[in-house]
Scaffold this motif. Sequence first.
Motif, PDB file in Angstrom:
ATOM      1  N   MET A   1       0.392  -0.979  -0.230  1.00 40.01           N
ATOM      2  CA  MET A   1      -0.041   0.157  -0.254  1.00 40.01           C
ATOM      3  C   MET A   1       1.522   1.506  -0.471  1.00 40.01           C
ATOM      4  O   MET A   1       1.978   1.675   0.823  1.00 40.01           O
ATOM      5  CB  MET A   1      -0.822  -0.181   1.297  1.00 40.01           C
ATOM      6  N   PRO A   2       0.590   2.281  -1.181  1.00 39.71           N
ATOM      7  CA  PRO A   2       1.749   3.293  -1.110  1.00 39.71           C
ATOM      8  C   PRO A   2       1.366   4.659   0.152  1.00 39.71           C
ATOM      9  O   PRO A   2       0.469   4.191   1.133  1.00 39.71           O
ATOM     10  CB  PRO A   2       1.133   4.312  -1.940  1.00 39.71           C
ATOM     11  N   THR A   3       3.053   4.757   0.739  1.00 36.95           N
ATOM     12  CA  THR A   3       2.832   5.544   2.093  1.00 36.95           C
ATOM     13  C   THR A   3       2.720   7.374   1.910  1.00 36.95           C
ATOM     14  O   THR A   3       2.848   7.897   0.976  1.00 36.95           O
ATOM     15  CB  THR A   3       4.308   5.044   3.010  1.00 36.95           C
ATOM     16  N   ILE A   4       1.853   7.767   2.130  1.00 39.89           N
ATOM     17  CA  ILE A   4       1.435   9.281   2.503  1.00 39.89           C
ATOM     18  C   ILE A   4       2.132   9.760   3.408  1.00 39.89           C
ATOM     19  O   ILE A   4       2.910   9.473   4.483  1.00 39.89           O
ATOM     20  CB  ILE A   4      -0.274   9.397   3.103  1.00 39.89           C
ATOM     21  N   ARG A   5       2.882  10.528   2.322  1.00 39.19           N
ATOM     22  CA  ARG A   5       4.182  11.375   3.633  1.00 39.19           C
ATOM     23  C   ARG A   5       3.713  13.396   3.019  1.00 39.19           C
ATOM     24  O   ARG A   5       3.273  13.009   1.816  1.00 39.19           O
ATOM     25  CB  ARG A   5       5.632  11.442   2.254  1.00 39.19           C
ATOM     26  N   ARG A   6       4.355  13.474   3.539  1.00 36.28           N
ATOM     27  CA  ARG A   6       4.523  15.529   3.490  1.00 36.28           C
ATOM     28  C   ARG A   6       5.735  15.430   2.674  1.00 36.28           C
ATOM     29  O   ARG A   6       6.457  15.495   2.763  1.00 36.28           O
ATOM     30  CB  ARG A   6       4.659  15.733   4.645  1.00 36.28           C
ATOM     31  N   LEU A   7       5.050  16.282   1.616  1.00 39.41           N
ATOM     32  CA  LEU A   7       6.145  16.258   0.487  1.00 39.41           C
ATOM     33  C   LEU A   7       7.543  17.881   1.197  1.00 39.41           C
ATOM     34  O   LEU A   7       6.366  18.115   1.985  1.00 39.41           O
ATOM     35  CB  LEU A   7       5.021  17.406  -1.117  1.00 39.41           C
ATOM     36  N   PRO A   8       8.600  17.378   0.660  1.00 39.11           N
ATOM     37  CA  PRO A   8       9.440  18.743   0.928  1.00 39.11           C
ATOM     38  C   PRO A   8       9.246  19.926   0.787  1.00 39.11           C
ATOM     39  O   PRO A   8       8.534  20.351  -0.044  1.00 39.11           O
ATOM     40  CB  PRO A   8      10.684  18.665   0.625  1.00 39.11           C
ATOM     41  N   GLU A   9       9.626  21.405   1.638  1.00 40.89           N
ATOM     42  CA  GLU A   9       9.242  22.410   2.042  1.00 40.89           C
ATOM     43  C   GLU A   9       9.594  23.120   0.029  1.00 40.89           C
ATOM     44  O   GLU A   9       8.806  23.894  -0.472  1.00 40.89           O
ATOM     45  CB  GLU A   9       9.485  23.591   2.081  1.00 40.89           C
ATOM     46  N   THR A  10      10.518  22.202  -0.350  1.00 38.41           N
ATOM     47  CA  THR A  10      10.902  23.297  -1.694  1.00 38.41           C
ATOM     48  C   THR A  10      10.264  22.546  -2.912  1.00 38.41           C
ATOM     49  O   THR A  10      10.181  22.926  -3.808  1.00 38.41           O
ATOM     50  CB  THR A  10      12.578  22.453  -1.787  1.00 38.41           C
ATOM     51  N   LEU A  11       9.425  21.342  -2.663  1.00 40.98           N
ATOM     52  CA  LEU A  11       8.871  20.564  -3.901  1.00 40.98           C
ATOM     53  C   LEU A  11       7.569  21.354  -3.541  1.00 40.98           C
ATOM     54  O   LEU A  11       6.798  21.615  -4.964  1.00 40.98           O
ATOM     55  CB  LEU A  11       8.647  19.582  -3.658  1.00 40.98           C
ATOM     56  N   VAL A  12       7.001  21.331  -2.704  1.00 39.21           N
ATOM     57  CA  VAL A  12       5.640  22.159  -2.182  1.00 39.21           C
ATOM     58  C   VAL A  12       5.544  23.228  -3.019  1.00 39.21           C
ATOM     59  O   VAL A  12       5.255  24.094  -4.220  1.00 39.21           O
ATOM     60  CB  VAL A  12       5.340  22.862  -1.044  1.00 39.21           C
ATOM     61  N   ASN A  13       6.672  24.316  -2.957  1.00 40.11           N
ATOM     62  CA  ASN A  13       6.956  25.392  -3.913  1.00 40.11           C
ATOM     63  C   ASN A  13       7.101  26.299  -5.280  1.00 40.11           C
ATOM     64  O   ASN A  13       7.258  26.166  -5.489  1.00 40.11           O
ATOM     65  CB  ASN A  13       8.606  26.823  -3.517  1.00 40.11           C
ATOM     66  N   ARG A  14       7.869  24.253  -5.676  1.00 44.95           N
ATOM     67  CA  ARG A  14       8.001  24.187  -7.340  1.00 44.95           C
ATOM     68  C   ARG A  14       6.244  23.921  -7.731  1.00 44.95           C
ATOM     69  O   ARG A  14       6.187  24.397  -8.456  1.00 44.95           O
ATOM     70  CB  ARG A  14       8.774  22.994  -7.462  1.00 44.95           C
ATOM     71  N   ILE A  15       5.943  22.986  -7.229  1.00 48.87           N
ATOM     72  CA  ILE A  15       4.518  23.058  -7.546  1.00 48.87           C
ATOM     73  C   ILE A  15       3.167  24.442  -7.342  1.00 48.87           C
ATOM     74  O   ILE A  15       2.669  24.284  -8.051  1.00 48.87           O
ATOM     75  CB  ILE A  15       3.395  21.851  -6.537  1.00 48.87           C
ATOM     76  N   ALA A  16       3.271  24.644  -5.877  1.00 50.80           N
ATOM     77  CA  ALA A  16       2.594  26.111  -6.507  1.00 50.80           C
ATOM     78  C   ALA A  16       3.219  26.843  -7.491  1.00 50.80           C
ATOM     79  O   ALA A  16       2.574  28.355  -8.186  1.00 50.80           O
ATOM     80  CB  ALA A  16       2.964  26.890  -4.994  1.00 50.80           C
ATOM     81  N   ALA A  17       4.912  27.440  -7.742  1.00 51.57           N
ATOM     82  CA  ALA A  17       5.764  27.988  -8.821  1.00 51.57           C
ATOM     83  C   ALA A  17       4.802  27.405  -9.917  1.00 51.57           C
ATOM     84  O   ALA A  17       4.499  28.110 -10.924  1.00 51.57           O
ATOM     85  CB  ALA A  17       6.558  27.743  -8.841  1.00 51.57           C
ATOM     86  N   GLY A  18       4.101  25.800 -10.236  1.00 50.44           N
ATOM     87  CA  GLY A  18       3.703  26.335 -11.323  1.00 50.44           C
ATOM     88  C   GLY A  18       2.420  26.750 -11.729  1.00 50.44           C
ATOM     89  O   GLY A  18       1.497  26.638 -12.703  1.00 50.44           O
ATOM     90  N   GLU A  19       1.665  26.752 -10.883  1.00 47.81           N
ATOM     91  CA  GLU A  19       0.423  27.520 -10.622  1.00 47.81           C
ATOM     92  C   GLU A  19       0.501  29.666 -10.966  1.00 47.81           C
ATOM     93  O   GLU A  19      -0.542  29.607 -11.530  1.00 47.81           O
ATOM     94  CB  GLU A  19      -0.897  27.341  -9.343  1.00 47.81           C
ATOM     95  N   VAL A  20       1.914  29.057 -10.532  1.00 49.65           N
ATOM     96  CA  VAL A  20       2.159  31.102 -10.241  1.00 49.65           C
ATOM     97  C   VAL A  20       2.732  31.636 -11.477  1.00 49.65           C
ATOM     98  O   VAL A  20       2.602  32.811 -11.960  1.00 49.65           O
ATOM     99  CB  VAL A  20       1.870  31.833  -9.318  1.00 49.65           C
TER     100      VAL A  20
END
Length: 602
Positions: A1-20
């Motif tokens: 079963m896949p493990t749920i984990r918190r994404l690192p801050e740098t990756l979160v910012n890159r995902i947000a950058a894809g929207e902004v």
Amino acid sequence: MPTIRRLPETLVNRIAAGEVVERPAAALKELVENAVDAGAGRIVVKLVEGGLDSLEVTDDGCGMTPQDMALALERHATSKLPDEAIEKVTTLGFRGEALPSIASVARFTLESRPQGAQEGWRKVIDHGAPVEEGPAALPVGTRVRVENLFGRIPARRKFLRTARSEYAACLDVVRRLAMARPDIAFTLEHGARRILALQASDALPDRVAQLIARELKDNAVEIDMERGAMRLTGIAGLPTYNRGVADHQYLFVNGRPVKDRLLTGAVRGAYADMLARDRHAVLALFLELPAEEVDVNVHPAKTEVRFRDAAAVRGFIVSGLRQALATGDRRSAQSPDAAAMGRWISEPVRAEPAAALRSMFEGRDWSAPSAHVAENRNEWAPSQATDTAFAPPSGRAEEAAPMPEDASAYPLGIARGQIADTYIVAEAEDGLVLVDQHAAHERLVLERLRAAGAGEATTRSQALLMPEVVELEETACDRLEEAAEGLARLGLEIERFGPSAMLVRAVPHALRKGHPAKLLRDIDDDLVTHGEALLLGEKLDLVLATMACHGSVRAGRVLRIEEMNALLREMERTPRSGQCNHGRPTWVKLSMSDVEKLFGRH
């Protein structure tokens, strides 16, 4: 079963950058909006290679302390929401995502100095990693530099366009924000070239004309109207001053540049019977309404908005635009086409007279009147026997009546003759007026049909002998059922007939020979696109316009001088008589100074 984990801050910012931040222009928009919100009186933008290599925004706003700078680079940290009332936001930015998102995908340099501080502070972030921090020398305000955007994300970098395309997008961003705030001075530099240098003292019409086209100011009407808590200001081009694409329509809501389908549809509806379908108006509209009446928290890019009462907003814009255009209803694009005038002025004259006139001008130096003639002078050869002294006349004139004492009361002047049985020549107090008799009469007949009762076809309906059942998707039926009351006022009577069908009982009288099924599908498409049925009204306008065209004075018809003057007087009384039903000018004026220039008097 896949493990749920918190994404690192740098990756979160890159995902947000894809929207902004999908391109340099998006990053530039966020930075300039921050400068505006900081209370800047002057903003300087510098681009290198369209922003692909670097972009820099400098302002003289309030500045930030080192502690504020550190907070500003954290996600969802902002000074623009003093409380939690997000529905009442009045600033351009408010999400607190822009700076950390940009810093995660570029080399990001932030320098700032607040009022009263002895020195500024500098922070450098390279693709999310802090690399440098320390004092900086700069005046009060903030300077932000973004370099090597997506340099370490080749999958994103390769989707960027050429430097020329990215520069065009950045220029559009600066234009829109500069248009929204004429009280702020803007400077834009691209490489070594200065593109824009706008002063803070510009009035709104001057600022808009500088940024769109200088001739717009002479071919537009100003708008300033209020209805309840809503206010509409701006400048709208005359229907005869139009473009083939809609990229010269600038729309703002509470000072925020937006690209909204409802507003675009309202503009199209306002110009519906004054523009051809493949032409688009040129304008800049500024809508102001209470913050709680509009939702700006629709998309991270903040270019989309949602109105609480969309129908009221659209109705206000349509009526406001039509009322403003009515103040310039007898105007057209005033100056004749520049290229046409150029050909007229440089029309080559005969280097030597025709045979029948040669004896009258014997010995004359024909190169004297014009250097152009002298350069193109050819040796005179005897004319053929078929040559004539005069070209056959293509116009006619009648004995001129004296100008009336109250000539100023006749803006379109007094008729003097007719050219090619199509164009009326009139003498006005301040120049020469040429009128296209068919185009002018077409508009007059349309307005007369509306005023005299033909326009009632939009409220009269034709009942169908056998009501027609139209099968549609259930969601389409829901939309049409919701709009049924408004459609009934236009003469289209429909009702729900099961989950996925509508029953058509009556159609507008002017469309009685149409196909109800196709009409309903077209209206539903329009409801999806614009949120309100525009197409039915446009179809009715098209019917009336077609009737007006067939009932108008045709080109090629000889008119008496009395008929010409009657046409001119009615044009002066009729709304929107400066353009025909297809957006073409009905008349042009050549001022006396232009006439004198043609003959070298000035």
